[in-house]
Design a protein around this motif. Structure first.
Motif, short mmCIF file in Angstrom:
data_model
loop_
_atom_site.label_atom_id
_atom_site.label_comp_id
_atom_site.label_asym_id
_atom_site.label_seq_id
_atom_site.Cartn_x
_atom_site.Cartn_y
_atom_site.Cartn_z
N ASP A 176 48.84 -2.90 -20.07
CA ASP A 176 48.19 -2.69 -18.78
C ASP A 176 47.03 -3.68 -18.61
O ASP A 176 46.26 -3.92 -19.54
CB ASP A 176 47.67 -1.25 -18.70
N ARG A 177 46.89 -4.26 -17.42
CA ARG A 177 45.87 -5.29 -17.21
C ARG A 177 44.46 -4.76 -17.43
O ARG A 177 43.61 -5.45 -17.97
CB ARG A 177 46.02 -5.93 -15.82
N GLN A 178 44.19 -3.51 -17.01
CA GLN A 178 42.86 -2.94 -17.21
C GLN A 178 42.60 -2.69 -18.69
O GLN A 178 41.48 -2.88 -19.18
CB GLN A 178 42.70 -1.65 -16.41
N ASP A 179 43.63 -2.30 -19.42
CA ASP A 179 43.50 -2.12 -20.86
C ASP A 179 43.17 -3.45 -21.54
O ASP A 179 42.33 -3.50 -22.45
CB ASP A 179 44.80 -1.57 -21.45
N ALA B 122 48.25 2.80 -18.48
CA ALA B 122 46.92 2.56 -19.04
C ALA B 122 46.58 3.62 -20.09
O ALA B 122 46.82 4.81 -19.89
CB ALA B 122 45.88 2.59 -17.91
N SER C 280 39.54 -4.30 -20.86
CA SER C 280 38.65 -3.44 -21.64
C SER C 280 38.63 -3.87 -23.10
O SER C 280 37.56 -3.92 -23.73
CB SER C 280 39.08 -1.98 -21.54
N SER D 171 33.26 -10.12 -14.75
CA SER D 171 32.77 -8.78 -15.06
C SER D 171 31.61 -8.83 -16.04
O SER D 171 30.60 -8.13 -15.87
CB SER D 171 33.92 -7.94 -15.63
#
Length: 243
Positions: free
Chosen positions: A165-168, A202, A171, A130
């Motif tokens: 949470d994986r997205q947290d 999230a 980020s 990313s």
């Protein structure tokens, strides 16, 4: 089905299992007698988590047993550092599961890591991809091993602050590079983290909007930046490798 095809299908099914979906594992190590599959996945936290037993009396493992036919137990190990699959077939009971002592089994099956590859996780690789796409200038001058250590350290700081949470986690890691590895230590950020702590799932978007723009400007300064925070959660010897 030939042996190579069986091996490929089994490895793929392991990586795609629900228990590895969180992506913060560094290695998975499982044993089989051709009927059941049990083992552990090892997280960036260093903890071993039980990879629960599965009935594999049918499917690719059954086909593998038929194709090879001369093993009693086997060990399958996969590391996130290179995703190579290591197989060890035994004609005796070397890898027979001992359900009475999971702790001993976890250490017995723990893969041997070379150098710092124990900090490499699939989610860490995703963070790098990313950033290479969106902000390559932030990581261009950092060697790969240090980069994985820094990302893992950010994950651990995020977890300590209640993020799961994986997205947290992604980020949080990316913001560590964009602002400062210690951005979470700012009093206003701490207060915002406590405010969103009870939100299920999230919560990063809620956190980000709860922090005034002026605070983000404050954490993005040389006077606030603390390079030692890049390795605050890792073993003490890492402190000498501050970027």
């Amino acid at each position: 089905m030939n042996v190579d095809r069986c091996l490929q299908e089994i490895a793929l099914s392991l990586i795609q299992s629900n228990e590895l979906a969180h992506d913060t594992w560094t290695a998975v190590s499982v044993t089989s007698d051709g009927n059941t599959l049990s083992g552990f996945f090892y997280a960036v936290t260093g903890r071993a988590h039980h990879f629960h037993g599965y009935d594999i009396s049918t499917g690719p493992f059954s086909d593998l047993k038929k194709a090879m036919g001369n093993w009693e137990t086997c060990l399958v190990q996969i590391k996130a550092s290179d995703f190579k699959v290591h197989w060890d077939f035994d004609k005796g009971n070397t890898y027979l599961w001992d359900s009475k002592n999971d702790t001993t089994m976890a250490e017995r099956l723990r893969p041997r890591f070379q150098g710092d590859e124990c900090w490499v996780s699939p989610l860490g690789l995703e963070v790098i991809l990313s950033m290479q796409e969106n902000s390559p200038e932030l990581i261009d001058d950092i060697d790969e091993i240090s980069l994985h250590c820094m990302i893992t350290n950010a994950f651990l700081r995020a977890m300590r602050n209640g993020f799961t949470d994986r997205q947290d986690l992604m980020s949080f890691a990316i913001m560590s590079f964009e602002f400062a590895p210690n951005f979470d230590s700012h009093p206003a950020v701490k207060a915002a983290m406590k405010k969103v702590a009870g939100i299920p799932g999230a919560k990063w978007d809620s956190l980000y909007t709860a922090i005034p723009e002026g605070i983000w400007m404050e954490v993005d300064t040389e006077t606030f930046y603390d390079g030692t925070a890049w390795f605050s959660e890792l073993p003490k010897e890492k402190e000498t490798e501050v970027a």
